[in-house]
Enzyme design. Structure first.
Site, PDB file in Angstrom:
ATOM      1  N   PRO A   1       0.824  -1.211   0.000  1.00  0.00           N
ATOM      2  CG  PRO A   1      -0.530  -1.435   1.867  1.00  0.00           C
ATOM      3  CD  PRO A   1       0.679  -1.985   1.228  1.00  0.00           C
TER       4      PRO A   1
ATOM      5  N   GLY B   1       2.755   4.570   1.054  1.00  0.00           N
ATOM      6  CA  GLY B   1       3.280   5.070   2.322  1.00  0.00           C
ATOM      7  C   GLY B   1       3.884   4.029   3.232  1.00  0.00           C
ATOM      8  CB  THR B   2       4.152   0.410   3.227  1.00  0.00           C
ATOM      9  OG1 THR B   2       4.197   0.256   1.820  1.00  0.00           O
ATOM     10  CG2 THR B   2       2.741   0.261   3.717  1.00  0.00           C
ATOM     11  N   GLY B   3       6.805   2.592   2.666  1.00  0.00           N
ATOM     12  CA  GLY B   3       8.263   2.676   2.654  1.00  0.00           C
ATOM     13  C   GLY B   3       8.927   1.995   1.476  1.00  0.00           C
ATOM     14  CE  LYS B   4       4.845   0.830  -2.843  1.00  0.00           C
ATOM     15  NZ  LYS B   4       4.018   1.365  -1.735  1.00  0.00           N
ATOM     16  CB  THR B   5       9.989   5.555  -2.459  1.00  0.00           C
ATOM     17  OG1 THR B   5       8.836   5.353  -3.265  1.00  0.00           O
ATOM     18  CG2 THR B   5      10.958   6.456  -3.184  1.00  0.00           C
TER      19      THR B   5
ATOM     20  CD  GLU C   1     -19.410   9.982  19.469  1.00  0.00           C
ATOM     21  OE1 GLU C   1     -18.849   8.866  19.552  1.00  0.00           O
ATOM     22  OE2 GLU C   1     -19.738  10.483  18.368  1.00  0.00           O
TER      23      GLU C   1
HETATM   24  P1  ADP Z   1       5.831   4.381  -0.662  1.00  0.00           P
HETATM   25  O1  ADP Z   1       5.675   2.959  -0.193  1.00  0.00           O
HETATM   26  O2  ADP Z   1       4.508   4.963  -1.026  1.00  0.00           O
HETATM   27  O3  ADP Z   1       6.879   4.560  -1.687  1.00  0.00           O
HETATM   28  P2  ADP Z   1       7.608   5.996   0.879  1.00  0.00           P
HETATM   29  O4  ADP Z   1       8.792   5.117   0.832  1.00  0.00           O
HETATM   30  O5  ADP Z   1       7.617   7.150  -0.040  1.00  0.00           O
HETATM   31  O6  ADP Z   1       6.277   5.166   0.650  1.00  0.00           O
HETATM   32  O7  ADP Z   1       7.397   6.457   2.382  1.00  0.00           O
HETATM   33  C1  ADP Z   1       7.050   7.763   2.697  1.00  0.00           C
HETATM   34  C2  ADP Z   1       7.644   8.169   4.023  1.00  0.00           C
HETATM   35  O8  ADP Z   1       7.061   7.431   5.087  1.00  0.00           O
HETATM   36  C3  ADP Z   1       9.115   7.885   4.122  1.00  0.00           C
HETATM   37  O9  ADP Z   1       9.856   8.938   3.623  1.00  0.00           O
HETATM   38  C4  ADP Z   1       9.316   7.699   5.614  1.00  0.00           C
HETATM   39  O10 ADP Z   1       9.499   8.944   6.243  1.00  0.00           O
HETATM   40  C5  ADP Z   1       8.021   7.129   6.081  1.00  0.00           C
HETATM   41  N1  ADP Z   1       8.091   5.658   6.206  1.00  0.00           N
HETATM   42  C6  ADP Z   1       7.330   4.768   5.548  1.00  0.00           C
HETATM   43  N2  ADP Z   1       7.615   3.509   5.914  1.00  0.00           N
HETATM   44  C7  ADP Z   1       8.609   3.593   6.826  1.00  0.00           C
HETATM   45  C8  ADP Z   1       9.346   2.620   7.573  1.00  0.00           C
HETATM   46  N3  ADP Z   1       9.121   1.304   7.461  1.00  0.00           N
HETATM   47  N4  ADP Z   1      10.295   3.079   8.423  1.00  0.00           N
HETATM   48  C9  ADP Z   1      10.521   4.384   8.560  1.00  0.00           C
HETATM   49  N5  ADP Z   1       9.867   5.342   7.882  1.00  0.00           N
HETATM   50  C10 ADP Z   1       8.907   4.973   7.019  1.00  0.00           C
HETATM   51 ZN    ZN Z   2     -21.371   7.329  15.796  1.00  0.00          ZN
HETATM   52 MG    MG Z   3       6.747   5.570  -3.454  1.00  0.00          MG
END
Ligand code: ADP
Ligand code: ZN
Ligand code: MG
Length: 611
Positions: A212, A214-218, A434
């Site tokens: 997904p 934002g999980t840190g692929k890049t 709530e």
């Molecule tokens: P994507 O999977 O969409 O390529 P990114 O690698 O761009 O996601 O992650 C975006 C930012 O989220 C990173 O620059 C980092 O700051 C943070 N991040 C995401 N996953 C991790 C992780 N496993 N450990 C530390 N930071 C993370």
């Molecule tokens: Zn509610």
């Molecule tokens: Mg990415």
């Protein structure tokens, strides 16, 4: 000069821009600079100047019927004046009579010769523009590695990262241990290829990071670049998609040519899905350009020799949309899943990012990690930053637990709307709503403990919410627990019905969530008697929202709807029952919440236990 031929169009464009600029300069700026400022006065004033003896120099310009003169004005400053010449034969005498020191000479600057004029207004600026252009080209060339011409269309703009540049290493990536392990194998291969070739093992040519957003692929790819200490070519899939037909393919060719020259090296293609989508089988609307690019990529991946040490990494969050040809052995044959972090992973990620900010002692990351189930690494990183900002605003030196907890809510539900006007009656309704959720949750065994209840409005539009936090990690959900969750979601609406006898729009989000869960229970989790273990829906977009597509006949779909409705009605009924048998508690808690606006889990538990 060949490179100029290929770029005729842009150069023509720049010429036109330059000419327009020159015209503007000529019309607006130069006249003011080249000519002294001249004040026009009437003849009477001129005569008065003579009488007062303020004139220094006079020039009578016969052909133009005007007189220019230099005089001292009230503030003692010398200025050039101009006036229309009258037919006044005594003028010269008069000037002499008054003050014989007046000089008759040129006052206005000499008109430049046409040649000089041309030089100033056209040649000089042109030369300046040319030099500027040259400088720009030079600096552009420097940024294109390996390219010796500027304007190299079709050259890939792949950036070469050498280790120092990304400055990232595996220690920057928290959690994701399996992914790191798989990638360090690749790094190891690039360092000691002989160890592998001795046994006859060859490494996969390509590895695909899937997961997904934002999980840190890049981030992982950048870490590999930092660790591998070999040239690292990084390009995003969208950079292949060019304005000009055929350029995408040319870029791919060039990228791999460069990579081959620099082997051993790593090529990283981010967002592979932009070029790697499944090719359409015929029909109109096929994207020729993209297909050409993809074909070129497939060809190149076959073409080079894996033993030379070119490893191709790619990342995508839509693996299901990739062309199967990309995934077959010999291409991206290794898949490295980069999933959303689990509890331990979230805690580790929070710690990595918290290293960058100063924390007050005793911050409990485990609590934050438990409250953020389902959050991605990017969201967690954002939370740390969102916590640091108010700390600065409040003039604090370090980030405290409270600020961290608030930032969790900011990322999940938006900022507090401090100036939102909510009437007393509406506040009362929200309080009961709530507490309805919280009480239904608390009176069932299998639900997560209530962590916080608030009726402070948020920018997301929520007028209040109940936060439940699991004590540990939850991986499985039983049918009974799922049903209890449905009842908890229905608790808000049930409380409104029970106390006010009417309902509001405040439950819309609960309704949406409940419907989603109930549908999934029946169509995907096999939790209904009627359909047993039949899959009635398939998830098409696993990592992006998880859209589902029906996989059953229309009759079955109608029956599914019936089942979903019955299930939700059941849950709603259970919630109503729970609340009506605990009415006194409901009143007490709602009044308490209305007064406090925020109740913590402990306070809530205490009131529950007292009764
Ligand atoms: P994507 O999977 O969409 O390529 P990114 O690698 O761009 O996601 O992650 C975006 C930012 O989220 C990173 O620059 C980092 O700051 C943070 N991040 C995401 N996953 C991790 C992780 N496993 N450990 C530390 N930071 C993370
Ligand atoms: Zn509610
Ligand atoms: Mg990415």
């Amino acid at each position: 000069m060949k490179e100029q031929k290929t770029s005729k169009k842009p150069i023509l464009f720049y010429c036109i821009v330059a000419i327009i600029l020159l015209m503007l300069l000529n019309a607006l700026v130069f006249p003011k600079v080249l000519q002294p400022r001249v004040t026009e006065v009437d003849y009477g004033t001129f005569l008065r100047f003579i009488d007062e003896g303020k004139i220094k120099t006079v020039e009578i310009q016969d052909e133009e019927q005007r007189i220019a003169f230099l005089a001292v004005d009230e503030s003692g400053e010398e200025k050039v004046y101009i006036t229309t010449a009258m037919n006044d034969p005594n003028l010269v005498d008069r000037l002499y009579q008054k003050d014989s020191k007046i000089a008759f000479s040129r006052v206005l600057p000499q008109e430049n010769s046409p040649l000089l004029n041309f030089l100033y207004t056209w040649i000089l600026p042109s030369v300046a523009f040319y030099l500027l252009g040259l400088w720009l080209m030079r600096s552009m060339q420097k940024r294109v590695p390996g390219g010796n011409n500027a304007m190299t269309f079709g050259k890939s703009n792949a950036k070469i990262y050498v280790e120092a540049k990304t400055g990232k290493s595996f220690s920057d990536v928290a959690g994701q241990d399996e992914a790191k392990e798989a990638l360090s194998e690749i790094v190891d291969f690039l360092h000691h290829p002989d160890r592998y070739t001795q046994i006859g093992a060859s490494l996969p040519k390509g590895a695909l990071l899937v997961g997904p957003p934002g999980t840190g692929k890049t981030l992982l790819a950048q870490a590999v670049a930092g660790e591998a200490k070999v040239p690292f070519f990084s390009i995003s899939g969208s950079e292949f998609v060019e304005m000009f037909v055929g350029m995408g393919a040319a870029k791919v060719r060039d990228l791999f040519q460069q990579a081959n020259e620099k082997a051993p090296c790593i090529v990283f293609i981010d967002e592979l899905d932009t070029i790697g989508k499944k090719r359409d089988t015929g029909g109109i609307g096929g994207n020729d350009e993209r297909e050409q690019t993809l074909n070129q990529l497939l060809t190149e991946m076959d073409g080079f020799d894996g033993k030379r040490g070119v490893v191709i990494l790619a990342a995508t969050n839509r693996p299901d949309s990739l062309d199967p040809a990309l995934l077959r052995p010999g291409r991206f044959d290794r898949r490295i899943p980069v999933e959303l972090p689990d509890l331990a992973g979230r805690e580790a990620i929070l710690k990595v990012h918290a290293n960058k900010v100063r924390l007050s002692p005793g911050v409990d990351f485990n609590a934050i990690a438990r409250a953020t189930s389902g959050a991605s690494g990017a969201e967690l990183a954002n939370m740390i930053n969102e916590a640091a900002l108010p700390a600065v605003r409040n003039g604090r030196k370090a980030v405290s637990q409270e600020e961290l907890e608030e930032s969790v809510e900011v990322v999940l539900a938006g900022y507090q709307r401090k100036n939102a006007v909510v009437s007393e009656r509406e506040k009362k309704i929200v309080s009961y709503h709530e507490i309805g959720h919280a009480l239904v949750a608390a009176k069932q065994e299998g639900t997560a403990p209530v962590h916080k209840i608030t009726i402070v409005p948020r920018t997301s539009g929520a007028l209040g919410y109940t936060m439940q936090v699991e004590a540990g990690e939850r991986l499985l959900l039983s049918r009974e627990e799922a049903f209890q969750r449905l009842a908890t979601l229905a608790g808000g609406r049930a409380a409104e019905e029970l106390i006010f006898g009417s309902v509001t729009t405040g439950a819309s989000n609960d309704i949406e969530q409940a419907t989603k869960l109930a549908r999934a229970m029946i169509t995907r989790y096999g939790m209904s008697e009627t359909f047993d273990m039949t899959a009635l829906e398939t998830v098409s977009n696993q990592y992006l929202g998880g859209d589902t597509a029906l996989a059953c006949s229309a009759q079955t779909a109608a029956k599914v709807d019936e089942e979903v409705i019955a299930l939700i009605k059941d849950a709603h009924h259970r919630a109503y029952e729970i609340l009506s048998s605990n009415q006194a508690l409901l009143h007490q808690l709602a009044a308490y919440l209305l007064e406090r606006e925020i109740i913590t889990g402990e306070e809530f538990q205490k009131i529950l236990e007292e009764n």
